[in-house]
Design a protein around this motif. Structure first.
Motif, PDB file in Angstrom:
ATOM      1  N   UNK A  52       0.756  -1.429   0.096  1.00 22.89           N
ATOM      2  CA  UNK A  52      -0.079   0.160   0.004  1.00 22.89           C
ATOM      3  C   UNK A  52       0.856   1.242  -0.044  1.00 22.89           C
ATOM      4  N   UNK A  53       0.394   2.104  -0.725  1.00 23.25           N
ATOM      5  CA  UNK A  53       1.024   3.407  -0.728  1.00 23.25           C
ATOM      6  C   UNK A  53       0.996   4.058  -2.125  1.00 23.25           C
ATOM      7  N   UNK A  58      -4.462   8.080   2.083  1.00 22.25           N
ATOM      8  CA  UNK A  58      -4.124   7.891   3.611  1.00 22.25           C
ATOM      9  C   UNK A  58      -5.048   6.809   3.795  1.00 22.25           C
ATOM     10  N   UNK A  59      -6.177   6.342   3.311  1.00 26.58           N
ATOM     11  CA  UNK A  59      -7.062   5.223   3.817  1.00 26.58           C
ATOM     12  C   UNK A  59      -6.984   4.178   2.694  1.00 26.58           C
ATOM     13  N   UNK A  95     -13.696  -7.275   4.842  1.00 21.22           N
ATOM     14  CA  UNK A  95     -12.916  -6.344   4.545  1.00 21.22           C
ATOM     15  C   UNK A  95     -12.081  -5.332   5.786  1.00 21.22           C
ATOM     16  N   UNK A  96     -11.146  -4.945   5.609  1.00 20.10           N
ATOM     17  CA  UNK A  96     -10.593  -3.897   6.585  1.00 20.10           C
ATOM     18  C   UNK A  96      -9.902  -2.900   6.093  1.00 20.10           C
ATOM     19  N   UNK A  97     -10.005  -1.575   6.691  1.00 15.82           N
ATOM     20  CA  UNK A  97      -9.476  -0.266   6.180  1.00 15.82           C
ATOM     21  C   UNK A  97      -8.273  -0.109   7.180  1.00 15.82           C
ATOM     22  N   UNK A  98      -7.225   0.273   6.375  1.00 16.92           N
ATOM     23  CA  UNK A  98      -6.120   0.685   6.987  1.00 16.92           C
ATOM     24  C   UNK A  98      -5.979   2.217   6.733  1.00 16.92           C
ATOM     25  N   UNK A  99      -5.854   3.032   7.913  1.00 19.58           N
ATOM     26  CA  UNK A  99      -5.545   4.459   7.743  1.00 19.58           C
ATOM     27  C   UNK A  99      -4.440   5.042   8.303  1.00 19.58           C
ATOM     28  N   UNK A 104       1.538  11.331   7.663  1.00 18.73           N
ATOM     29  CA  UNK A 104       2.140   9.940   7.537  1.00 18.73           C
ATOM     30  C   UNK A 104       1.580   9.317   6.263  1.00 18.73           C
ATOM     31  N   UNK A 105       1.339  10.098   5.255  1.00 14.11           N
ATOM     32  CA  UNK A 105       0.795   9.377   3.944  1.00 14.11           C
ATOM     33  C   UNK A 105       2.040   8.695   3.300  1.00 14.11           C
ATOM     34  N   UNK A 106       1.563   7.244   2.870  1.00 13.14           N
ATOM     35  CA  UNK A 106       2.737   6.414   2.611  1.00 13.14           C
ATOM     36  C   UNK A 106       3.064   6.906   0.973  1.00 13.14           C
TER      37      UNK A 106
END
Length: 121
Positions: A52-53, A58-59, A95-99, A104-106
């Motif tokens: 991710x990134x 950011x989410x 589902x999961x949400x990674x925020x 800290x935006x990847x």
């Protein structure tokens, strides 16, 4: 009667009373018995991984399709291998949400996620 066993001998000397004790050692395994009953169905380990990134998002919603919200989520930085702790929310059984906070935006593919679950097989 006194019996003396010595580890590497196949025959032991006579002991009191004139008895002889013979010890046979073998490295050949004995016969295999019948198979026991089959156990109950167990659980298997399901795993989903990805990067991710993208430099602006950011989410991230990750669809794992494990049909359970009982999942463990780990996120680590690809470059260093260090585990980080973003906010993880289980939105439903698939589902999961990674925020991340905005500061800290990847960057592009900066982090790898691993989602694991024990599921019935």
């Amino acid at each position: 009667m006194r019996i003396v066993l010595q580890r590497s001998l196949s025959t032991v000397s006579p002991v009191s009373g004139g008895a002889r004790v013979t010890v046979q050692r073998s490295n050949v395994p004995g016969p295999i018995g019948p198979q026991g009953p089959r156990g109950l169905p167990g659980a298997g380990l399901a795993e989903a991984t990805g990067l991710i990134g993208d430099g602006s998002t950011t989410s991230f919603t990750i669809n794992h399709n494990f049909n359970t919200s009982d999942v463990a989520v780990e996120v680590f930085e690809v470059a260093t291998g260090l585990t980080i702790f973003p906010t993880v929310r289980r939105t439903d059984e698939d589902n999961v949400v990674i925020s991340f906070k905005a500061e800290w935006t990847p960057t592009l593919n900066q982090y790898r996620y691993i989602i694991r679950a024990s599921i019935e097989t």
